[in-house]
Design an enzyme around this catalytic site. Structure first.
Site, PDB file in Angstrom:
ATOM      1  N   ARG A  25      35.128  22.202   3.612  1.00  0.00           N
ATOM      2  CA  ARG A  25      34.751  21.031   4.407  1.00  0.00           C
ATOM      3  C   ARG A  25      33.539  21.324   5.290  1.00  0.00           C
ATOM      4  O   ARG A  25      32.666  20.465   5.455  1.00  0.00           O
ATOM      5  CB  ARG A  25      35.956  20.577   5.254  1.00  0.00           C
ATOM      6  CG  ARG A  25      35.793  19.194   5.843  1.00  0.00           C
ATOM      7  CD  ARG A  25      37.098  18.670   6.413  1.00  0.00           C
ATOM      8  NE  ARG A  25      37.588  19.495   7.513  1.00  0.00           N
ATOM      9  CZ  ARG A  25      38.776  19.330   8.105  1.00  0.00           C
ATOM     10  NH1 ARG A  25      39.604  18.376   7.694  1.00  0.00           N
ATOM     11  NH2 ARG A  25      39.137  20.109   9.090  1.00  0.00           N
ATOM     12  N   LYS A  50      32.815  16.578   9.575  1.00  0.00           N
ATOM     13  CA  LYS A  50      33.310  16.992  10.877  1.00  0.00           C
ATOM     14  C   LYS A  50      32.115  17.418  11.724  1.00  0.00           C
ATOM     15  O   LYS A  50      31.682  18.565  11.681  1.00  0.00           O
ATOM     16  CB  LYS A  50      34.321  18.134  10.705  1.00  0.00           C
ATOM     17  CG  LYS A  50      35.407  18.113  11.755  1.00  0.00           C
ATOM     18  CD  LYS A  50      36.577  18.990  11.389  1.00  0.00           C
ATOM     19  CE  LYS A  50      37.553  19.072  12.536  1.00  0.00           C
ATOM     20  NZ  LYS A  50      38.355  17.859  12.734  1.00  0.00           N
ATOM     21  N   GLU A  95      40.890   5.398  10.769  1.00  0.00           N
ATOM     22  CA  GLU A  95      41.630   6.495  11.396  1.00  0.00           C
ATOM     23  C   GLU A  95      41.503   6.382  12.906  1.00  0.00           C
ATOM     24  O   GLU A  95      41.003   5.381  13.421  1.00  0.00           O
ATOM     25  CB  GLU A  95      41.146   7.848  10.871  1.00  0.00           C
ATOM     26  CG  GLU A  95      39.697   8.172  11.152  1.00  0.00           C
ATOM     27  CD  GLU A  95      39.349   9.626  10.783  1.00  0.00           C
ATOM     28  OE1 GLU A  95      40.139  10.530  11.077  1.00  0.00           O
ATOM     29  OE2 GLU A  95      38.265   9.839  10.216  1.00  0.00           O
TER      30      GLU A  95
HETATM   31  C1  PLP Z   1      39.530  17.206  12.322  1.00  0.00           C
HETATM   32  C2  PLP Z   1      39.756  15.740  12.150  1.00  0.00           C
HETATM   33  C3  PLP Z   1      40.946  15.229  11.590  1.00  0.00           C
HETATM   34  C4  PLP Z   1      42.119  16.099  11.239  1.00  0.00           C
HETATM   35  O1  PLP Z   1      41.839  16.998  10.203  1.00  0.00           O
HETATM   36  P1  PLP Z   1      42.758  18.278   9.982  1.00  0.00           P
HETATM   37  O2  PLP Z   1      42.050  19.018   8.917  1.00  0.00           O
HETATM   38  O3  PLP Z   1      44.081  17.795   9.542  1.00  0.00           O
HETATM   39  O4  PLP Z   1      42.836  18.994  11.276  1.00  0.00           O
HETATM   40  C5  PLP Z   1      41.039  13.868  11.413  1.00  0.00           C
HETATM   41  N1  PLP Z   1      40.044  13.039  11.771  1.00  0.00           N
HETATM   42  C6  PLP Z   1      38.899  13.492  12.315  1.00  0.00           C
HETATM   43  C7  PLP Z   1      37.852  12.522  12.686  1.00  0.00           C
HETATM   44  C8  PLP Z   1      38.721  14.855  12.518  1.00  0.00           C
HETATM   45  O5  PLP Z   1      37.579  15.288  13.074  1.00  0.00           O
END
Ligand code: PLP
Length: 341
Positions: free
Chosen positions: A82, A184, A220
């Site tokens: 990622r 991210k 989300e």
């Molecule tokens: C990090 C993150 C998540 C959760 O991802 P995980 O890999 O499960 O920790 C969900 N949404 C956003 C916007 C994120 O930055």
């Protein structure tokens, strides 16, 4: 190695400086070997790309002690993958996946004294990140970058059990179609701060963002993906190109199918359907699943049948199974657990 004298059960989710961090620099088109260092500060140009145009991406994962006393991390290969996708989208160099895992392992090993003991509920949060540090004033990618990994011990996310939260449907958008919602990057968080501060002032715990184009579909929250359970026990999770592919959510989908024999639908979820679901939760590394008891859409309130006291029954099973796998109480699928020592 002896443990630090920390009150693990009462730790919050804040930064605590640990002994060592990993640093690698990208210069003249290549990454150096990288090394563990003690200095927790960074000196960069006042004109660094990260400071002017927010060229930075990050990851988050945890190290913890299992029931058998091993120190492990969960699916770091997916964090490596990622980070690569995030870096490419922001025109940053890729930090090689094997070197990423190696750097995470080295950093945890060097801070072993901060890995909380089994049963404390606390974990060692690991933050890998990368940023452009050479001067950039005309808009373009930086030429030099730094990759770092630091760790910080964090307390149990839910002190005294997971209490369902109340969220609001946000008036702000998180990510545009074809934008950066699926990587991210700090920039997605910078613009979410006003929305979350506003939501907190109004008495809500979190925001539910809808798709920016039509405002009809569930995306989300600021930092966690949604997972719903239908009244007949099916797991439903929103599919969209503008949500961040949560590793927790992807793992819970596998757990639902392969461990619990549940039917799972990964598809677009219209906000109109949400009132008919039986359970709702937010998935991310920090909490695994935070149960949602209530959603407020501009005064129209959805109260899930699971209520405001406890996690819904299916959510609870998912939570118990995934945390059981992580803590070594249940057998993990091949490749999910990386043992550090
Ligand atoms: C990090 C993150 C998540 C959760 O991802 P995980 O890999 O499960 O920790 C969900 N949404 C956003 C916007 C994120 O930055």
């Amino acid at each position: 190695m002896g443990k630090k004298n920390i009150d693990w059960e009462n730790l919050g989710f804040g930064y605590v400086k640990t002994d060592k961090r990993f640093v690698s620099n990208f210069k003249n088109g290549a990454w150096d070997e990288g090394a563990l260092v003690e200095d927790d500060t960074i000196t960069i140009s006042e004109c660094a790309g990260v400071l002017q145009y927010a060229q930075t991406v990050f990851e988050g994962l945890k190290a913890y002690t299992t029931e058998k006393g091993q120190i492990v991390i969960f699916r770091p290969d997916l964090n490596a993958e990622r980070l690569e996708a995030s870096a490419k989208r922001l025109e940053m160099p890729v930090f090689p996946r094997d070197k990423f895992i190696d750097a995470v392992v080295k950093t945890v090993e060097a801070n072993e004294a901060y890995v909380p003991p089994y049963g404390s509920g606390a974990t060692l949060y690991i933050r890998p990140y990368m940023f452009g540090n050479s001067p950039v004033i005309g808009v373009k990618p930086a030429e030099e970058y730094q990759f770092r990994v630091f760790t910080t011990p964090v307390g149990p996310y839910f002190k005294g059990g997971a209490k369902p939260i109340t969220i609001k449907v946000s008036d702000f958008d998180r990510a545009a179609p074809h934008g950066t919602g699926n990587i991210k990057a700090g920039l997605n968080y910078a613009m979410s701060l006003h929305a979350i501060v506003t939501a907190h002032e109004e008495g809500f715990d979190e925001n539910m963002y809808l798709d920016a184009a039509t405002r009809t579909k569930v995306e989300e929250t600021g930092g966690a993906n949604f997972l719903f359970v239908t009244k007949d026990g099916k797991v439903v999770t929103p599919k969209s190109d503008s949500i961040l592919p949560s590793i927790t959510r992807r793992s819970l989908v596998a757990v639902a199918r392969d461990y619990l024999g549940l039917e799972v639908e990964e598809r677009e979820v219209y906000f109109d359907e949400v009132k008919d679901f039986a359970e709702c939760g937010l998935c991310g590394t920090a909490a695994v699943i935070s149960p949602v008891g209530r959603i407020n859409d501009h005064g129209n309130v959805i109260n899930f049948p699971s209520g405001m006291d406890d996690m819904g029954p299916v959510t609870k099973k998912l939570y118990d199974t995934l945390t059981g796998i992580q803590m070594g109480r249940l057998d993990a699928p091949e490749g999910w657990i990386k043992v550090i020592k």
